[in-house]
Design a protein around this motif. Structure first.
Motif, PDB file in Angstrom:
ATOM      1  N   LEU A   4      42.342  37.249  53.514  1.00  0.00           N
ATOM      2  CA  LEU A   4      43.028  36.642  52.176  1.00  0.00           C
ATOM      3  C   LEU A   4      43.375  35.330  52.512  1.00  0.00           C
ATOM      4  O   LEU A   4      44.162  34.451  53.351  1.00  0.00           O
ATOM      5  N   ALA A   5      42.629  34.353  51.399  1.00  0.00           N
ATOM      6  CA  ALA A   5      42.696  32.790  51.686  1.00  0.00           C
ATOM      7  C   ALA A   5      43.674  32.745  49.639  1.00  0.00           C
ATOM      8  O   ALA A   5      42.303  32.482  48.845  1.00  0.00           O
ATOM      9  N   GLU A   6      44.509  32.107  49.267  1.00  0.00           N
ATOM     10  CA  GLU A   6      45.301  32.224  47.992  1.00  0.00           C
ATOM     11  C   GLU A   6      44.954  30.122  47.705  1.00  0.00           C
ATOM     12  O   GLU A   6      45.048  29.359  48.831  1.00  0.00           O
ATOM     13  N   SER A   7      44.713  29.841  46.495  1.00  0.00           N
ATOM     14  CA  SER A   7      44.280  29.113  46.082  1.00  0.00           C
ATOM     15  C   SER A   7      44.830  28.995  44.559  1.00  0.00           C
ATOM     16  O   SER A   7      44.983  29.743  43.609  1.00  0.00           O
ATOM     17  N   GLY A   8      44.711  27.536  44.137  1.00  0.00           N
ATOM     18  CA  GLY A   8      45.461  27.247  42.449  1.00  0.00           C
ATOM     19  C   GLY A   8      46.804  27.073  42.415  1.00  0.00           C
ATOM     20  O   GLY A   8      46.815  26.406  41.054  1.00  0.00           O
ATOM     21  N   GLY A   9      47.682  26.905  43.446  1.00  0.00           N
ATOM     22  CA  GLY A   9      49.540  26.488  42.727  1.00  0.00           C
ATOM     23  C   GLY A   9      49.547  25.534  42.838  1.00  0.00           C
ATOM     24  O   GLY A   9      48.092  24.268  42.912  1.00  0.00           O
ATOM     25  N   GLY A  10      50.124  25.016  42.145  1.00  0.00           N
ATOM     26  CA  GLY A  10      50.339  23.194  41.852  1.00  0.00           C
ATOM     27  C   GLY A  10      51.784  23.232  41.044  1.00  0.00           C
ATOM     28  O   GLY A  10      52.857  23.975  40.688  1.00  0.00           O
ATOM     29  N   THR A  28      36.280  45.370  53.596  1.00  0.00           N
ATOM     30  CA  THR A  28      35.416  46.300  52.001  1.00  0.00           C
ATOM     31  C   THR A  28      36.163  46.526  50.956  1.00  0.00           C
ATOM     32  O   THR A  28      36.747  47.031  50.666  1.00  0.00           O
ATOM     33  N   PHE A  29      35.998  44.830  50.441  1.00  0.00           N
ATOM     34  CA  PHE A  29      36.487  44.785  49.289  1.00  0.00           C
ATOM     35  C   PHE A  29      36.949  45.916  48.061  1.00  0.00           C
ATOM     36  O   PHE A  29      36.968  46.212  47.670  1.00  0.00           O
ATOM     37  N   SER A  30      35.538  45.993  48.144  1.00  0.00           N
ATOM     38  CA  SER A  30      35.278  47.196  46.626  1.00  0.00           C
ATOM     39  C   SER A  30      36.328  48.595  46.790  1.00  0.00           C
ATOM     40  O   SER A  30      36.908  48.966  46.188  1.00  0.00           O
ATOM     41  N   LEU A  31      36.504  48.803  48.397  1.00  0.00           N
ATOM     42  CA  LEU A  31      37.492  50.371  48.965  1.00  0.00           C
ATOM     43  C   LEU A  31      39.400  49.874  48.392  1.00  0.00           C
ATOM     44  O   LEU A  31      39.643  50.387  48.832  1.00  0.00           O
ATOM     45  N   LEU A  32      39.682  48.136  48.805  1.00  0.00           N
ATOM     46  CA  LEU A  32      40.612  48.179  48.522  1.00  0.00           C
ATOM     47  C   LEU A  32      41.779  47.547  47.314  1.00  0.00           C
ATOM     48  O   LEU A  32      40.835  47.260  45.828  1.00  0.00           O
ATOM     49  N   ASP A  33      42.571  47.938  47.261  1.00  0.00           N
ATOM     50  CA  ASP A  33      43.468  47.396  45.815  1.00  0.00           C
ATOM     51  C   ASP A  33      44.290  45.809  46.119  1.00  0.00           C
ATOM     52  O   ASP A  33      45.025  46.084  47.151  1.00  0.00           O
ATOM     53  N   MET A  34      43.973  44.998  45.180  1.00  0.00           N
ATOM     54  CA  MET A  34      44.707  43.625  45.734  1.00  0.00           C
ATOM     55  C   MET A  34      45.457  43.348  44.078  1.00  0.00           C
ATOM     56  O   MET A  34      45.611  43.625  43.554  1.00  0.00           O
ATOM     57  N   SER A  69      42.690  39.090  37.774  1.00  0.00           N
ATOM     58  CA  SER A  69      41.650  39.807  37.243  1.00  0.00           C
ATOM     59  C   SER A  69      40.736  40.206  38.819  1.00  0.00           C
ATOM     60  O   SER A  69      41.060  39.676  39.576  1.00  0.00           O
ATOM     61  N   ARG A  70      39.125  41.143  38.875  1.00  0.00           N
ATOM     62  CA  ARG A  70      38.768  40.839  40.419  1.00  0.00           C
ATOM     63  C   ARG A  70      37.014  41.127  39.949  1.00  0.00           C
ATOM     64  O   ARG A  70      36.294  41.460  39.106  1.00  0.00           O
ATOM     65  N   GLU A  75      33.913  38.912  45.734  1.00  0.00           N
ATOM     66  CA  GLU A  75      34.927  39.281  46.885  1.00  0.00           C
ATOM     67  C   GLU A  75      36.305  38.469  46.557  1.00  0.00           C
ATOM     68  O   GLU A  75      37.282  38.090  47.193  1.00  0.00           O
ATOM     69  N   MET A  76      36.518  38.642  44.688  1.00  0.00           N
ATOM     70  CA  MET A  76      38.021  37.729  44.659  1.00  0.00           C
ATOM     71  C   MET A  76      38.329  37.985  43.785  1.00  0.00           C
ATOM     72  O   MET A  76      37.998  38.929  42.732  1.00  0.00           O
ATOM     73  N   VAL A  77      39.786  37.816  43.995  1.00  0.00           N
ATOM     74  CA  VAL A  77      40.935  38.647  42.765  1.00  0.00           C
ATOM     75  C   VAL A  77      41.546  37.148  42.311  1.00  0.00           C
ATOM     76  O   VAL A  77      41.860  36.461  43.098  1.00  0.00           O
ATOM     77  N   VAL A  78      41.922  37.208  40.594  1.00  0.00           N
ATOM     78  CA  VAL A  78      42.593  35.797  40.355  1.00  0.00           C
ATOM     79  C   VAL A  78      43.434  36.618  39.109  1.00  0.00           C
ATOM     80  O   VAL A  78      43.489  37.465  38.837  1.00  0.00           O
ATOM     81  N   LEU A  79      44.519  35.135  39.451  1.00  0.00           N
ATOM     82  CA  LEU A  79      45.521  35.888  38.650  1.00  0.00           C
ATOM     83  C   LEU A  79      45.593  34.508  37.680  1.00  0.00           C
ATOM     84  O   LEU A  79      46.025  33.218  37.807  1.00  0.00           O
ATOM     85  N   GLN A  80      45.509  34.568  36.527  1.00  0.00           N
ATOM     86  CA  GLN A  80      46.323  33.660  35.276  1.00  0.00           C
ATOM     87  C   GLN A  80      46.975  33.760  34.886  1.00  0.00           C
ATOM     88  O   GLN A  80      47.268  34.393  33.962  1.00  0.00           O
ATOM     89  N   MET A  81      47.235  32.881  34.812  1.00  0.00           N
ATOM     90  CA  MET A  81      49.193  32.829  34.183  1.00  0.00           C
ATOM     91  C   MET A  81      49.238  31.037  33.066  1.00  0.00           C
ATOM     92  O   MET A  81      49.136  30.268  33.277  1.00  0.00           O
TER      93      MET A  81
END
Length: 117
Positions: A4-10, A28-34, A69-70, A75-81
């Motif tokens: 897993l690789a995060e980005s977008g902080g600041g 297998t991304f679709s089988l994972l809870d993110m 959202s995912r 194969e990505m998950v996003v956190l909008q804050m």
């Protein structure tokens, strides 16, 4: 092996917004809870922020301000804050677990979020 690789902080002022992304590989991304967790300065353990798997779940502090959202194709998950507060300052981690498991077995390295007052 899941990676897993995060980005977008600041650095952002209070009231501002940030969008964190986490890219998955190796499983297998679709089988994972993110999920997203965060570790604030001085805290020993990370705390739960939100997850998106078979269900969508938020911590109380994230419920009205953050959206997870995912995209299974990317194969990505996003956190909008939004409406960020100084107390949101932390290292934010992306994590993954099998949908049938309670154990968050895979973690990214984290991305720093700093909210100034």
């Amino acid at each position: 092996q899941v990676q897993l690789a995060e980005s977008g902080g600041g650095l952002v002022q209070a009231g501002g917004s940030l969008r964190l992304s986490c890219v998955h590989s190796g499983g297998t991304f679709s089988l994972l809870d993110m999920g997203w967790f965060r570790k604030a300065p001085g805290k020993e353990e990370p705390e739960f922020v939100a997850r998106r798997g078979d269900q969508e779940e938020y911590s109380d502090f994230a419920k009205d301000r953050f959206i997870i959202s995912r995209d299974n194709d990317k194969e990505m998950v996003v956190l909008q804050m939004d409406s960020l507060k100084p107390e949101d300052t932390a290292v934010y981690y992306c994590a993954a677990r099998r949908l049938s498991s309670n154990y968050w077995g895979s973690w990214g390295r984290g991305t720093q979020v700093t909210v100034s007052s």
